[in-house]
Design a protein around this motif. Sequence first.
Motif, short mmCIF file in Angstrom:
data_model
loop_
_atom_site.label_atom_id
_atom_site.label_comp_id
_atom_site.label_asym_id
_atom_site.label_seq_id
_atom_site.Cartn_x
_atom_site.Cartn_y
_atom_site.Cartn_z
N ILE A 158 0.84 -1.19 0.00
CA ILE A 158 0.00 0.00 0.00
C ILE A 158 0.87 1.25 0.00
O ILE A 158 0.57 2.22 -0.65
CB ILE A 158 -0.92 0.01 1.25
CG1 ILE A 158 -1.94 -1.09 1.15
CG2 ILE A 158 -1.60 1.35 1.41
CD1 ILE A 158 -3.10 -0.83 0.26
N ASP A 183 -5.27 -8.84 3.91
CA ASP A 183 -4.42 -7.69 4.25
C ASP A 183 -5.22 -6.64 5.02
O ASP A 183 -4.66 -5.88 5.80
CB ASP A 183 -3.87 -7.07 2.97
CG ASP A 183 -2.99 -8.06 2.23
OD1 ASP A 183 -1.91 -8.38 2.75
OD2 ASP A 183 -3.39 -8.53 1.15
N ASP A 189 -3.80 -2.19 -7.79
CA ASP A 189 -3.01 -2.37 -6.58
C ASP A 189 -3.72 -3.19 -5.51
O ASP A 189 -3.08 -3.97 -4.80
CB ASP A 189 -2.66 -0.99 -5.99
CG ASP A 189 -1.88 -0.17 -6.99
OD1 ASP A 189 -0.70 -0.47 -7.19
OD2 ASP A 189 -2.47 0.76 -7.58
N VAL A 190 -5.01 -2.97 -5.37
CA VAL A 190 -5.76 -3.60 -4.28
C VAL A 190 -7.12 -4.03 -4.81
O VAL A 190 -7.79 -3.26 -5.51
CB VAL A 190 -5.97 -2.59 -3.11
CG1 VAL A 190 -6.82 -3.21 -2.01
CG2 VAL A 190 -4.63 -2.13 -2.53
N GLN A 206 -2.97 -6.56 -3.28
CA GLN A 206 -3.42 -6.71 -1.90
C GLN A 206 -4.93 -7.02 -1.86
O GLN A 206 -5.67 -6.64 -2.76
CB GLN A 206 -3.14 -5.43 -1.13
CG GLN A 206 -1.66 -5.05 -1.15
CD GLN A 206 -0.80 -6.12 -0.54
OE1 GLN A 206 -0.92 -6.40 0.65
NE2 GLN A 206 0.05 -6.74 -1.33
N PHE A 212 -7.73 0.98 -6.23
CA PHE A 212 -8.45 -0.09 -5.55
C PHE A 212 -9.70 -0.39 -6.39
O PHE A 212 -10.37 0.54 -6.85
CB PHE A 212 -8.95 0.36 -4.17
CG PHE A 212 -7.89 0.56 -3.11
CD1 PHE A 212 -6.61 0.98 -3.40
CD2 PHE A 212 -8.22 0.37 -1.77
CE1 PHE A 212 -5.66 1.18 -2.40
CE2 PHE A 212 -7.29 0.58 -0.76
CZ PHE A 212 -6.00 0.98 -1.07
N GLN A 250 -2.74 5.18 -6.08
CA GLN A 250 -3.00 3.75 -6.19
C GLN A 250 -4.46 3.52 -6.61
O GLN A 250 -5.31 4.40 -6.46
CB GLN A 250 -2.71 3.06 -4.88
CG GLN A 250 -1.22 3.05 -4.58
CD GLN A 250 -0.89 2.19 -3.39
OE1 GLN A 250 -1.43 2.40 -2.33
NE2 GLN A 250 -0.03 1.23 -3.58
N ILE A 280 -8.49 -6.85 0.31
CA ILE A 280 -9.30 -6.28 1.40
C ILE A 280 -10.66 -6.96 1.37
O ILE A 280 -11.29 -7.09 0.31
CB ILE A 280 -9.42 -4.75 1.24
CG1 ILE A 280 -8.06 -4.09 1.54
CG2 ILE A 280 -10.51 -4.19 2.15
CD1 ILE A 280 -8.07 -2.57 1.49
#
Length: 238
Positions: free
Chosen positions: A5, A43, A228-229, A15, A209, A207, A17
């Motif tokens: 992150i 994460d 990224d996420v 990552q 998400f 980033q 979530i």
Amino acid sequence: MLRGIDERGKDLKMQIIAHRGASGYELENSLSSFKKAIEMGVDGIELDVYRCKTGELVVIHDEKINRVTNGTGYVQDFTLDELKSFDLKNGEKIPTLNEVLDLVNKKIIVDIELKGENTGEPVEQAIKDYAQNKGWSYYNFLVTSFNHIELRHFHELCDEVKIGVLISGIPIGYTQFAKDLGAKFVVLSKSFINKKFVDNAHAKNLQVFVYTINDVDDFEKMKNLGVDVIITNYPDRF
Ligand code: G3P
Ligand code: CA
């Protein structure tokens, strides 16, 4: 600190979530759902907050309690005691933000979505309390919102925590807008994500998400796009 992150690099793993906890398995935004997500090795967890009539922050997605409890009415019209008198559909009680933070106990990131009105300030107070008195780091938290006024208010009070702008669709100038707000990341539905969006965001050091990624095909697509996420209801699938 959430791996990847704070430093983005091509070799970093995407990552994960858990969206409202492991909400594909347990009732969303319930303590069971967050516990399950932690057990699955995520994460971070994502959750939604409203402020109730007596001022406490409660974790629930809708402005009304109807869908997930045996009661009816608006969250903000009930005191905390009244809210606690209702049962969630899994038999638990609507959790407060503090109850969720105590469950997480610094193990993973908590991504707090400011859903209700006037949540920026109490969230700032809660985070400061956990950071100053309970051994948490500001890196343990992320704060997001579709309500950019509320998000800006939070950021003005607490610039130690990374904020993310939730956007609907792809607004013109979204990267500049996010930078102007002080955001470090943007959060977008999988329905709108594309390579240009990701590249533009990364070029501005933002980033990306994406929610809600629930199957392997979408997961692979997000990886190829350089997301990224991902935010998912089924964290164990990836
Ligand atoms: O964090 C993204 C996602 O939670 C936003 O949508 O409706 O699930 O709160 P929603
Ligand atoms: Ca949410």
